[in-house]
Design a protein around this motif. Sequence first.
Motif, PDB file in Angstrom:
ATOM      1  N   ILE A  68       2.929  -5.137   8.854  1.00 14.11           N
ATOM      2  CA  ILE A  68       2.714  -5.309   7.507  1.00 14.11           C
ATOM      3  C   ILE A  68       3.534  -6.613   6.786  1.00 14.11           C
ATOM      4  O   ILE A  68       3.167  -7.165   5.926  1.00 14.11           O
ATOM      5  CB  ILE A  68       2.650  -4.095   6.662  1.00 14.11           C
ATOM      6  N   GLU A  69       4.810  -6.917   7.833  1.00 14.77           N
ATOM      7  CA  GLU A  69       5.586  -8.010   7.314  1.00 14.77           C
ATOM      8  C   GLU A  69       5.280  -9.115   7.897  1.00 14.77           C
ATOM      9  O   GLU A  69       5.666 -10.373   7.290  1.00 14.77           O
ATOM     10  CB  GLU A  69       7.100  -7.684   7.679  1.00 14.77           C
ATOM     11  N   ASN A  70       4.208  -9.521   8.438  1.00 18.87           N
ATOM     12  CA  ASN A  70       3.887 -10.453   9.077  1.00 18.87           C
ATOM     13  C   ASN A  70       2.639 -10.959   8.369  1.00 18.87           C
ATOM     14  O   ASN A  70       1.518 -10.554   8.548  1.00 18.87           O
ATOM     15  CB  ASN A  70       3.473 -10.394  10.693  1.00 18.87           C
ATOM     16  N   GLY A  72       1.168 -13.728   8.453  1.00 17.67           N
ATOM     17  CA  GLY A  72       0.086 -14.519   8.967  1.00 17.67           C
ATOM     18  C   GLY A  72      -0.900 -13.456   9.649  1.00 17.67           C
ATOM     19  O   GLY A  72      -2.180 -13.634   9.396  1.00 17.67           O
ATOM     20  N   TYR A  73      -0.297 -12.498   9.955  1.00 21.31           N
ATOM     21  CA  TYR A  73      -1.315 -11.443  10.662  1.00 21.31           C
ATOM     22  C   TYR A  73      -1.960 -10.597   9.442  1.00 21.31           C
ATOM     23  O   TYR A  73      -3.144 -10.420   9.535  1.00 21.31           O
ATOM     24  CB  TYR A  73      -0.421 -10.310  11.510  1.00 21.31           C
ATOM     25  N   VAL A  74      -1.282 -10.677   8.441  1.00 23.36           N
ATOM     26  CA  VAL A  74      -2.025  -9.945   7.338  1.00 23.36           C
ATOM     27  C   VAL A  74      -3.179 -10.641   6.697  1.00 23.36           C
ATOM     28  O   VAL A  74      -4.405 -10.239   6.409  1.00 23.36           O
ATOM     29  CB  VAL A  74      -1.052  -9.565   6.176  1.00 23.36           C
ATOM     30  N   ALA A  75      -2.910 -12.140   6.624  1.00 25.87           N
ATOM     31  CA  ALA A  75      -3.892 -12.960   6.310  1.00 25.87           C
ATOM     32  C   ALA A  75      -5.270 -12.919   7.213  1.00 25.87           C
ATOM     33  O   ALA A  75      -6.428 -12.976   6.922  1.00 25.87           O
ATOM     34  CB  ALA A  75      -3.556 -14.292   6.181  1.00 25.87           C
ATOM     35  N   PHE A  76      -4.883 -12.791   8.629  1.00 24.34           N
ATOM     36  CA  PHE A  76      -5.898 -12.628   9.611  1.00 24.34           C
ATOM     37  C   PHE A  76      -6.900 -11.516   9.652  1.00 24.34           C
ATOM     38  O   PHE A  76      -7.918 -11.557   9.330  1.00 24.34           O
ATOM     39  CB  PHE A  76      -5.265 -12.558  10.769  1.00 24.34           C
ATOM     40  N   LEU A  77      -5.977 -10.393   9.142  1.00 27.35           N
ATOM     41  CA  LEU A  77      -7.007  -9.296   9.105  1.00 27.35           C
ATOM     42  C   LEU A  77      -7.470  -9.204   7.634  1.00 27.35           C
ATOM     43  O   LEU A  77      -8.805  -8.529   7.827  1.00 27.35           O
ATOM     44  CB  LEU A  77      -6.023  -7.863   8.818  1.00 27.35           C
ATOM     45  N   ARG A  78      -7.376  -9.879   6.577  1.00 32.74           N
ATOM     46  CA  ARG A  78      -7.944  -9.891   5.457  1.00 32.74           C
ATOM     47  C   ARG A  78      -9.591 -10.479   5.649  1.00 32.74           C
ATOM     48  O   ARG A  78     -10.316 -10.362   4.758  1.00 32.74           O
ATOM     49  CB  ARG A  78      -7.075 -10.484   4.245  1.00 32.74           C
ATOM     50  N   ARG A  79      -9.502 -11.356   6.765  1.00 32.02           N
ATOM     51  CA  ARG A  79     -10.752 -11.845   7.057  1.00 32.02           C
ATOM     52  C   ARG A  79     -12.024 -11.060   7.184  1.00 32.02           C
ATOM     53  O   ARG A  79     -13.190 -11.251   6.656  1.00 32.02           O
ATOM     54  CB  ARG A  79     -10.831 -12.815   8.140  1.00 32.02           C
ATOM     55  N   ILE A  80     -11.648  -9.929   7.554  1.00 32.37           N
ATOM     56  CA  ILE A  80     -12.649  -8.623   7.661  1.00 32.37           C
ATOM     57  C   ILE A  80     -12.280  -7.772   6.593  1.00 32.37           C
ATOM     58  O   ILE A  80     -13.072  -7.027   5.865  1.00 32.37           O
ATOM     59  CB  ILE A  80     -12.598  -7.910   9.131  1.00 32.37           C
ATOM     60  N   VAL A  81     -10.991  -7.330   6.199  1.00 32.33           N
ATOM     61  CA  VAL A  81     -10.838  -6.368   5.330  1.00 32.33           C
ATOM     62  C   VAL A  81     -11.323  -6.701   3.862  1.00 32.33           C
ATOM     63  O   VAL A  81     -11.976  -5.988   3.185  1.00 32.33           O
ATOM     64  CB  VAL A  81      -9.201  -6.070   5.162  1.00 32.33           C
ATOM     65  N   THR A 104      -1.730  -1.894  10.943  1.00 32.95           N
ATOM     66  CA  THR A 104      -1.162  -2.762   9.422  1.00 32.95           C
ATOM     67  C   THR A 104      -2.827  -2.766   8.703  1.00 32.95           C
ATOM     68  O   THR A 104      -2.533  -2.434   7.669  1.00 32.95           O
ATOM     69  CB  THR A 104      -1.092  -4.150   9.808  1.00 32.95           C
ATOM     70  N   LEU A 105      -3.555  -2.781   9.317  1.00 31.55           N
ATOM     71  CA  LEU A 105      -5.137  -2.744   8.580  1.00 31.55           C
ATOM     72  C   LEU A 105      -5.013  -1.612   7.754  1.00 31.55           C
ATOM     73  O   LEU A 105      -5.442  -1.582   6.570  1.00 31.55           O
ATOM     74  CB  LEU A 105      -6.125  -2.843   9.496  1.00 31.55           C
ATOM     75  N   SER A 106      -4.679  -0.398   8.144  1.00 34.09           N
ATOM     76  CA  SER A 106      -4.910   0.773   7.387  1.00 34.09           C
ATOM     77  C   SER A 106      -4.080   0.731   6.254  1.00 34.09           C
ATOM     78  O   SER A 106      -4.464   1.330   5.244  1.00 34.09           O
ATOM     79  CB  SER A 106      -4.569   2.220   8.333  1.00 34.09           C
ATOM     80  N   LEU A 107      -2.846   0.303   6.352  1.00 39.06           N
ATOM     81  CA  LEU A 107      -1.811   0.136   5.119  1.00 39.06           C
ATOM     82  C   LEU A 107      -2.613  -0.696   4.264  1.00 39.06           C
ATOM     83  O   LEU A 107      -2.509  -0.289   2.843  1.00 39.06           O
ATOM     84  CB  LEU A 107      -0.641  -0.492   5.384  1.00 39.06           C
ATOM     85  N   LEU A 108      -3.130  -1.808   4.568  1.00 38.25           N
ATOM     86  CA  LEU A 108      -4.135  -2.705   3.577  1.00 38.25           C
ATOM     87  C   LEU A 108      -5.036  -2.066   2.766  1.00 38.25           C
ATOM     88  O   LEU A 108      -5.422  -2.069   1.496  1.00 38.25           O
ATOM     89  CB  LEU A 108      -4.482  -3.777   4.144  1.00 38.25           C
ATOM     90  N   VAL A 109      -5.868  -1.003   3.529  1.00 34.69           N
ATOM     91  CA  VAL A 109      -6.799  -0.301   3.024  1.00 34.69           C
ATOM     92  C   VAL A 109      -6.402   0.724   2.025  1.00 34.69           C
ATOM     93  O   VAL A 109      -7.061   1.000   1.086  1.00 34.69           O
ATOM     94  CB  VAL A 109      -7.654   0.187   4.168  1.00 34.69           C
ATOM     95  N   GLU A 110      -5.361   1.132   2.447  1.00 36.22           N
ATOM     96  CA  GLU A 110      -4.534   2.447   1.831  1.00 36.22           C
ATOM     97  C   GLU A 110      -4.017   1.877   0.459  1.00 36.22           C
ATOM     98  O   GLU A 110      -3.886   2.687  -0.568  1.00 36.22           O
ATOM     99  CB  GLU A 110      -3.711   3.007   2.403  1.00 36.22           C
ATOM    100  N   GLN A 111      -3.427   0.734   0.422  1.00 40.45           N
ATOM    101  CA  GLN A 111      -2.998  -0.037  -0.910  1.00 40.45           C
ATOM    102  C   GLN A 111      -4.325   0.177  -1.931  1.00 40.45           C
ATOM    103  O   GLN A 111      -3.902  -0.074  -3.019  1.00 40.45           O
ATOM    104  CB  GLN A 111      -2.497  -1.312  -0.535  1.00 40.45           C
ATOM    105  N   GLN A 112      -5.452   0.178  -1.556  1.00 39.25           N
ATOM    106  CA  GLN A 112      -6.611   0.385  -2.541  1.00 39.25           C
ATOM    107  C   GLN A 112      -7.087   1.620  -2.893  1.00 39.25           C
ATOM    108  O   GLN A 112      -8.016   2.058  -3.352  1.00 39.25           O
ATOM    109  CB  GLN A 112      -7.680  -0.612  -2.031  1.00 39.25           C
ATOM    110  N   GLY A 113      -6.154   2.676  -2.333  1.00 41.92           N
ATOM    111  CA  GLY A 113      -6.387   4.127  -2.773  1.00 41.92           C
ATOM    112  C   GLY A 113      -7.402   4.506  -1.813  1.00 41.92           C
ATOM    113  O   GLY A 113      -8.273   5.594  -2.106  1.00 41.92           O
ATOM    114  N   ILE A 114      -7.797   4.160  -0.513  1.00 44.43           N
ATOM    115  CA  ILE A 114      -8.985   4.355   0.169  1.00 44.43           C
ATOM    116  C   ILE A 114      -8.260   4.970   1.582  1.00 44.43           C
ATOM    117  O   ILE A 114      -7.454   4.317   2.347  1.00 44.43           O
ATOM    118  CB  ILE A 114      -9.809   3.242   0.749  1.00 44.43           C
ATOM    119  N   ALA A 115      -8.655   6.210   2.054  1.00 43.99           N
ATOM    120  CA  ALA A 115      -7.753   6.790   3.056  1.00 43.99           C
ATOM    121  C   ALA A 115      -8.312   5.969   4.525  1.00 43.99           C
ATOM    122  O   ALA A 115      -9.697   5.920   4.334  1.00 43.99           O
ATOM    123  CB  ALA A 115      -8.148   8.243   3.335  1.00 43.99           C
TER     124      ALA A 115
END
Length: 230
Positions: A68-70, A72-81, A104-115
């Motif tokens: 989650i600290e990377n 570039g990787y977070v931006a890459f995952l956001r292409r589908i998230v 990492t992806l699960s953390l991005l989704v959970e930030q939106q309150g979704i398990a």
Amino acid sequence: MERTGQRGERFEGACPLCRAEQVFVAIPGADARRYYHCDACSLIFVDPRDYLSPQDQIARYRTHQNSIENAGYVAFLRRIVDPMLTHLDASMRGLDFGCGPGPTLSLLVEQQGIACANYDPYFAPIELQPPYDFIFATECFEHFTAPADDISRLQALLRCGGLLGIMTEQWTDLESFRRWYYTRDATHVSFFHARSFDHVCATYGFEQLPTEDNRAVILRKLELTPSGRG
């Protein structure tokens, strides 16, 4: 699969995605591995004799700097998230299938309150608890050695109407394939074309939703599959 000869010669066998029996001829990629193109579904797949061992695959995956600290990787995952989130809400529960050693992806989704749970056959082999409302499969379709079996498994894990969010780079033509950087990763063994996803939808009971990114594919599980199962 019955093989004869060396690279470039023909062999008879079944496509690992559509299972069509064909005479395959090795085609060139960007490395020395043997690649075969299915005329029926347009999957390109690597000869199993050229697979890495599980130990070498794990070593390769551990070199990825995914967290989650990377940024570039977070931006890459956001292409589908991000396109998937437009279809999700807090009442849903999902799965990151093939999360790797740094979920990492699960953390991005959970930030939106979704398990969103994490699963990986090597790094997070949890007991799965279907049905899931959504599943992410980011950068794992190209690792499938038996894509028909793996996609069937993903379909069975989803509820009817559930979403499958996929990220994998798709090949477009055989001439550019022979120089394609994506084949230089020795853990990549299955390469999908747009026609390959047409086959997936027709065979496993999905509809493909529109996205603006060719690498991001979103499939919705239909209420009934072609075999009549939801």
